[in-house]
Design an enzyme around this catalytic site. Structure first.
Site, PDB file in Angstrom:
ATOM      1  N   LEU A  48       4.000  19.017  62.114  1.00  0.00           N
ATOM      2  CA  LEU A  48       4.350  19.214  60.608  1.00  0.00           C
ATOM      3  C   LEU A  48       4.730  20.513  60.053  1.00  0.00           C
ATOM      4  O   LEU A  48       4.433  21.488  60.542  1.00  0.00           O
ATOM      5  CB  LEU A  48       3.109  18.440  60.039  1.00  0.00           C
ATOM      6  CG  LEU A  48       2.584  17.158  60.520  1.00  0.00           C
ATOM      7  CD1 LEU A  48       1.062  16.837  59.938  1.00  0.00           C
ATOM      8  CD2 LEU A  48       3.539  16.147  59.804  1.00  0.00           C
ATOM      9  N   SER A  49       5.063  20.570  58.763  1.00  0.00           N
ATOM     10  CA  SER A  49       5.416  21.616  57.838  1.00  0.00           C
ATOM     11  C   SER A  49       3.812  22.331  57.752  1.00  0.00           C
ATOM     12  O   SER A  49       2.648  21.468  57.425  1.00  0.00           O
ATOM     13  CB  SER A  49       5.798  21.304  56.735  1.00  0.00           C
ATOM     14  OG  SER A  49       6.067  22.367  55.880  1.00  0.00           O
ATOM     15  N   SER A  51       2.226  23.508  60.586  1.00  0.00           N
ATOM     16  CA  SER A  51       1.639  23.307  61.482  1.00  0.00           C
ATOM     17  C   SER A  51       1.402  24.832  62.305  1.00  0.00           C
ATOM     18  O   SER A  51       0.380  25.014  63.339  1.00  0.00           O
ATOM     19  CB  SER A  51       2.210  22.314  62.362  1.00  0.00           C
ATOM     20  OG  SER A  51       3.498  22.728  62.985  1.00  0.00           O
ATOM     21  N   LYS A  53       4.600  26.146  63.677  1.00  0.00           N
ATOM     22  CA  LYS A  53       5.752  26.351  64.615  1.00  0.00           C
ATOM     23  C   LYS A  53       6.450  27.544  64.605  1.00  0.00           C
ATOM     24  O   LYS A  53       6.616  28.163  65.541  1.00  0.00           O
ATOM     25  CB  LYS A  53       6.695  25.287  64.253  1.00  0.00           C
ATOM     26  CG  LYS A  53       6.128  23.656  64.477  1.00  0.00           C
ATOM     27  CD  LYS A  53       7.370  22.728  64.083  1.00  0.00           C
ATOM     28  CE  LYS A  53       8.033  22.831  62.659  1.00  0.00           C
ATOM     29  NZ  LYS A  53       6.817  22.846  61.563  1.00  0.00           N
ATOM     30  N   SER A  54       6.883  27.993  63.260  1.00  0.00           N
ATOM     31  CA  SER A  54       7.451  29.201  63.272  1.00  0.00           C
ATOM     32  C   SER A  54       6.840  30.318  63.591  1.00  0.00           C
ATOM     33  O   SER A  54       7.412  31.450  64.238  1.00  0.00           O
ATOM     34  CB  SER A  54       8.018  29.366  61.738  1.00  0.00           C
ATOM     35  OG  SER A  54       9.071  28.372  61.405  1.00  0.00           O
ATOM     36  N   SER A 121      11.503  18.079  63.082  1.00  0.00           N
ATOM     37  CA  SER A 121      12.096  17.055  63.794  1.00  0.00           C
ATOM     38  C   SER A 121      11.332  15.993  64.072  1.00  0.00           C
ATOM     39  O   SER A 121      10.933  15.504  65.102  1.00  0.00           O
ATOM     40  CB  SER A 121      12.583  17.487  65.315  1.00  0.00           C
ATOM     41  OG  SER A 121      11.625  18.552  65.987  1.00  0.00           O
TER      42      SER A 121
END
Length: 213
Positions: A48-49, A51, A53-54, A121
């Site tokens: 999710l946004s 979360s 990730k980046s 994604s």
């Protein structure tokens, strides 16, 4: 745009236009990997946004770079400044966004790089599409599993607030579905410390003999 298909034998994306041919190179992926001293792979961070990730992809790239690993990070926001700037957030545009990123990642793997991608994604089919572009073992799905409540509390770009207010439509996790990976290669609990998660990732890469140390 001409239709494309994947060649099962060499993982080339082929055009249906008979006037377009694939030109093989004298220098192979194996040659490039030998020069780099490691395999070329894609680590596909999904979640999710908010979360993480980046953040995780960036921290892992720093850790790998410090170890002499040749890397490149493809970030969901960054590619929309250029490569995918013409795309919106409809299901069709999201799929095309991921397809383009997958093709770029595949080229980078052929160059012998460890490619880190940070994209929501949200659909399993999109992630499978990228996996199918690559040879076996070249796609590592990393699920950053952070509860929606935590992602929304973080809300680094204020997107959840806008989505809750109805100012942002088709926002993943609010009014657009996120399909969690059924069996990710790496399953990270996003609430943990970044340093702990990076060690988990490095352990997997060492265990798969992708990196040496």
């Amino acid at each position: 745009m001409p239709a494309h298909q994947l060649d099962d034998h060499n993982q080339e994306t082929r055009s249906d236009d008979e006037n377009i041919v694939w030109h093989p190179h004298a220098i192979t992926r194996q040659d490039r990997e030998q020069q780099h001293g490691h395999q070329g792979v894609v680590l596909w961070f999904t979640g999710l946004s908010g979360s993480g990730k980046s953040t995780l992809a960036g921290a892992l790239e720093q850790a790998l770079f410090a170890r002499g690993v040749s890397t490149y990070l493809l970030d969901g926001d960054n590619v929309r400044h250029g490569l995918c700037r013409d795309l919106g957030f409809s299901d069709a545009d999201r799929r095309e966004n991921i397809r383009r990123v997958g093709e770029v990642a595949k080229l980078m793997v052929d160059a012998g790089l460890v490619v880190l991608t940070a994209f929501i994604s949200p659909h399993r089919a999109e992630r499978k599409m990228v996996q199918d572009m690559l040879a076996s073992g070249q796609f590592i799905e990393v699920f950053v599993d952070t509860p929606l409540a935590i992602c929304e509390a973080r809300d680094p770009k204020g997107l959840y607030k806008k989505a809750r207010a109805g100012e942002l439509k088709n926002f993943t996790g609010i009014d657009s579905v996120y399909e969690s990976p059924a069996s990710p290669d790496i399953h990270l609990q996003g609430e943990q410390l970044v340093t702990n998660l990076i060690e988990q990732l490095l352990d997997v890469l060492r265990g798969r003999a992708i990196i040496k140390s």
